[in-house]
Design an enzyme around this catalytic site. Structure first.
Site, PDB file in Angstrom:
ATOM      1  N   SER A  40      -2.061   3.357   4.962  1.00 39.80           N
ATOM      2  CA  SER A  40      -1.056   4.156   4.796  1.00 39.80           C
ATOM      3  C   SER A  40      -0.185   4.502   4.483  1.00 39.80           C
ATOM      4  O   SER A  40      -0.698   4.907   2.831  1.00 39.80           O
ATOM      5  CB  SER A  40      -0.783   2.867   5.450  1.00 39.80           C
ATOM      6  N   TYR A  58       1.329  -6.066   0.879  1.00 41.27           N
ATOM      7  CA  TYR A  58       0.769  -4.724   1.935  1.00 41.27           C
ATOM      8  C   TYR A  58       1.239  -3.563   1.366  1.00 41.27           C
ATOM      9  O   TYR A  58      -0.538  -2.205   1.432  1.00 41.27           O
ATOM     10  CB  TYR A  58       1.808  -4.424   3.229  1.00 41.27           C
TER      11      TYR A  58
END
Ligand SMILES: NC(=O)c1ccc[n+]([C@@H]2O[C@H](COP(=O)([O-])OP(=O)(O)OC[C@H]3O[C@@H](n4cnc5c(N)ncnc54)[C@H](OP(=O)(O)O)[C@@H]3O)[C@@H](O)[C@H]2O)c1
Length: 278
Positions: free
Chosen positions: A160, A173
């Site tokens: 990401s 995360y």
């Protein structure tokens, strides 16, 4: 065997499609929705065989039916919770027991979670690390070793843009994705000349179930999110070329390469904190 039972057996074989030859086989984790589902569609459209892994078997069954009808490729399903200790080895063992060879590994399953670290349920963050980091690490080690022995193979890790940033209010995360980016970059160097490549797919916000699962339903952060198909396609192409990092949107490439290196980390963290709470 009369005609009626012959047709019945043929239909059964078609549904299980176990008689089709496994070639250019891709194992995709998190194939039941979002980016993983699109990766499966793209790979099947190229005639590749599939091993699809996720927890929701009904969704995997639907996808299998779609892909078998449309592309007539072998599709095998493994229902597995990859956050459970030992699950990655179970997936590997099942693949080996069936005599399948994985040519493409898509380490894609993952989830996020909103909230200040100390206020979040610790077990949920531990589960996130087990899935986003440990399962990816283990599957890459297990299948990567076989690929290296055969001198051929491609690995795509769904990371990401979060992997390049501090992530207040989605801290664990962001940290898991920083691990994926860093591990991919190092591994790519180690794999030079082996015939095996590894690529980190780094999207910004994408329209999938991710936002809902992470507790961002209705958040402005996902306004104008990219499509899962376009994101998967960019990642797939980057993987085919053996690129190490694939940032899917130009604005993020500019941010990560052109602005972040010159910005104090404290200010970056403050901006991200504001975005997470929007
Ligand atoms: N969407 C975004 O904005 C965005 C941005 C950057 C990166 N990413 C990354 O993209 C990847 C794919 O996410 P997505 O956006 O496509 O979200 P998604 O639609 O929620 O898909 C997540 C997939 O992971 C699977 N999964 C979740 N927990 C699992 C578990 N314990 N064991 C096995 N499979 C599990 C889910 O299947 P089951 O629920 O059926 O198990 C599902 O197939 C993730 O790694 C995510 O971090 C997403």
């Amino acid at each position: 065997m009369n005609l009626k039972s012959f047709i019945h057996v043929s239909k059964q074989s078609f549904r299980s499609n176990r008689y089709l030859i496994m070639k250019n086989t891709a194992l995709i984790t998190g194939a039941s929705s979002g980016i993983g589902k699109e990766l499966a569609r793209i790979h099947a459209s190229k005639g590749g065989a599939l091993i699809l892994v996720a927890r929701r078997i009904d969704l995997l069954e639907n996808l299998k039916e779609e892909l078998v009808v449309k592309y007539n490729v072998p599709v095998h399903l493994i229902q597995k919770d990859l956050s459970v200790v030992g699950s990655s080895h179970e997936v590997y063992d099942e693949v080996k027991q069936n005599g399948w060879e994985v040519d493409y590994l898509f380490n894609n399953a993952g989830f996020g979670g909103k909230g200040a670290f100390l206020d979040r349920d610790l077990e949920s963050d531990v589960e996130m690390v087990r899935l986003n980091v440990m399962a990816l690490l283990k599957l890459t080690h297990l299948f990567g070793k076989d690929m290296k022995t055969r001198g051929i193979g491609k690995i795509l890790q769904t990371a990401s843009t979060a992997g390049f940033l501090p992530g207040p209010y989605q801290n664990t995360y962001f940290a898991t994705k920083a691990f994926v980016v860093s591990h991919t970059q190092g591994l790519a160097h180690e794999l030079k000349g082996t015939g095996v490549t590894v690529t980190a797919l780094c999207p910004g916000p994408v329209e999938t179930e991710f936002a809902q699962v992470a507790g961002f339903g209705g958040s402005q952060m996902f306004d104008g999110a990219a499509s899962a198909y376009q994101t998967a396609l960019k990642g797939y192409k980057a993987m085919e070329k053996g690129k190490v990092i694939c940032i899917t949107a130009f604005k993020f490439t500019f941010l990560i390469k052109g602005i972040l290196p010159f910005m104090p980390a404290k200010i970056t963290a403050a901006i991200i904190a504001k975005m997470q709470q929007s």
